[in-house]
Design a protein around this motif. Structure first.
Motif, mmCIF file in Angstrom:
data_model
loop_
_atom_site.group_PDB
_atom_site.id
_atom_site.type_symbol
_atom_site.label_atom_id
_atom_site.label_comp_id
_atom_site.label_asym_id
_atom_site.label_seq_id
_atom_site.Cartn_x
_atom_site.Cartn_y
_atom_site.Cartn_z
ATOM 1 N N VAL A 34 0.287 6.243 4.289
ATOM 2 C CA VAL A 34 -0.592 6.690 5.367
ATOM 3 C C VAL A 34 -0.434 5.731 6.545
ATOM 4 C CG1 VAL A 34 -2.577 5.387 4.490
ATOM 5 C CG2 VAL A 34 -2.962 7.416 5.914
ATOM 6 N N GLN A 35 -0.629 6.249 7.735
ATOM 7 C CA GLN A 35 -0.569 5.400 8.914
ATOM 8 C C GLN A 35 -1.852 4.596 9.072
ATOM 9 O OE1 GLN A 35 0.385 7.975 12.254
ATOM 10 N NE2 GLN A 35 2.552 7.477 12.048
ATOM 11 N N ALA A 36 -1.727 3.467 9.715
ATOM 12 C CA ALA A 36 -2.904 2.657 9.994
ATOM 13 C C ALA A 36 -3.934 3.492 10.748
ATOM 14 C CB ALA A 36 -2.515 1.434 10.811
ATOM 15 N N MET A 46 -11.275 5.772 1.310
ATOM 16 C CA MET A 46 -10.789 4.677 2.140
ATOM 17 C C MET A 46 -10.532 5.194 3.545
ATOM 18 S SD MET A 46 -8.203 2.796 -0.537
ATOM 19 C CE MET A 46 -7.002 4.112 -0.474
ATOM 20 N N ASN A 47 -11.279 4.675 4.497
ATOM 21 C CA ASN A 47 -11.138 5.069 5.890
ATOM 22 C C ASN A 47 -10.679 3.884 6.720
ATOM 23 O OD1 ASN A 47 -12.170 7.631 5.202
ATOM 24 N ND2 ASN A 47 -14.270 6.972 5.605
ATOM 25 N N ASP A 73 -4.345 -3.377 3.660
ATOM 26 C CA ASP A 73 -4.862 -2.635 2.509
ATOM 27 C C ASP A 73 -3.737 -2.183 1.576
ATOM 28 O OD1 ASP A 73 -7.196 -1.084 4.742
ATOM 29 O OD2 ASP A 73 -7.608 -2.720 3.333
ATOM 30 N N THR A 74 -2.504 -2.374 1.985
ATOM 31 C CA THR A 74 -1.375 -1.985 1.155
ATOM 32 C C THR A 74 -1.384 -2.759 -0.159
ATOM 33 O OG1 THR A 74 0.012 -1.394 3.048
ATOM 34 C CG2 THR A 74 1.136 -1.992 1.002
ATOM 35 N N ALA A 75 -1.373 -2.016 -1.254
ATOM 36 C CA ALA A 75 -1.440 -2.628 -2.581
ATOM 37 C C ALA A 75 -1.401 -1.535 -3.633
ATOM 38 C CB ALA A 75 -2.731 -3.437 -2.743
ATOM 39 N N ALA A 76 -1.224 -1.963 -4.876
ATOM 40 C CA ALA A 76 -1.478 -1.067 -6.000
ATOM 41 C C ALA A 76 -2.972 -1.132 -6.301
ATOM 42 C CB ALA A 76 -0.670 -1.499 -7.210
ATOM 43 N N VAL A 91 -0.865 2.399 -2.756
ATOM 44 C CA VAL A 91 -1.291 2.756 -1.403
ATOM 45 C C VAL A 91 -0.470 1.922 -0.427
ATOM 46 C CG1 VAL A 91 -3.172 2.653 0.272
ATOM 47 C CG2 VAL A 91 -3.624 3.395 -2.081
ATOM 48 N N THR A 92 0.196 2.603 0.491
ATOM 49 C CA THR A 92 0.994 1.921 1.497
ATOM 50 C C THR A 92 0.524 2.364 2.873
ATOM 51 O OG1 THR A 92 2.905 1.840 0.014
ATOM 52 C CG2 THR A 92 3.308 1.456 2.357
ATOM 53 N N VAL A 93 0.145 1.404 3.691
ATOM 54 C CA VAL A 93 -0.352 1.690 5.029
ATOM 55 C C VAL A 93 0.678 1.167 6.035
ATOM 56 C CG1 VAL A 93 -2.244 1.427 6.658
ATOM 57 C CG2 VAL A 93 -2.712 1.437 4.194
#
Length: 123
Positions: free
Chosen positions: A12-14, A83-84, A90-93, A119-121
């Motif tokens: 997801v984008q920042a 998550m907003n 916030d990138t992490a497992a 989750v990859t931002v």
């Protein structure tokens, strides 16, 4: 024995949003406090959020307060993490955990753990 399966991760984008789900089976879901944790590569696993067995009490890490919301549906045996305003940090497992004690969950202890969802931002 409780089995936990996370889903909902992705890229997801920042500034964007994701909702993670953790489906539980094999136990009495409403007996457990539930928590979400995250772990970035090379770093320790960190507490993100927790919720009491009945949803009456929620707890958050300072880094996610006001952006993340934990909730649960005891009829469906699912705990969510909305998550907003996501940030690159916030990138992490992300892992969910179950424990009979919400205090233990907040201290990073859990009786049962899921396998995690990434989750990859992107910034």
């Amino acid at each position: 024995q409780v089995q936990l399966v996370e889903s909902g991760g992705g890229l997801v984008q920042a500034g964007g949003s994701l909702r993670l789900s953790c489906a539980a089976s094999g136990g009495t879901f409403s007996s457990y406090a539930m928590g979400w944790f995250r772990q970035a590569p090379g770093l320790e696993r960190l507490f993100v959020a927790a919720i009491s067995w009945n949803g009456a009490n929620t707890y958050y890490a300072d880094s996610v307060k006001g952006r993340f919301t934990i909730s649960r549906d005891n009829a469906e045996n699912i705990v969510y993490l909305q998550m907003n305003s996501l940030k690159s940090e916030d990138t992490a497992a992300y892992y969910c955990a179950a424990d009979t004690s919400s205090t233990d969950i907040r201290r990073g202890r859990g009786d049962y753990w899921g396998q995690g969802t990434q989750v990859t931002v992107s910034s």
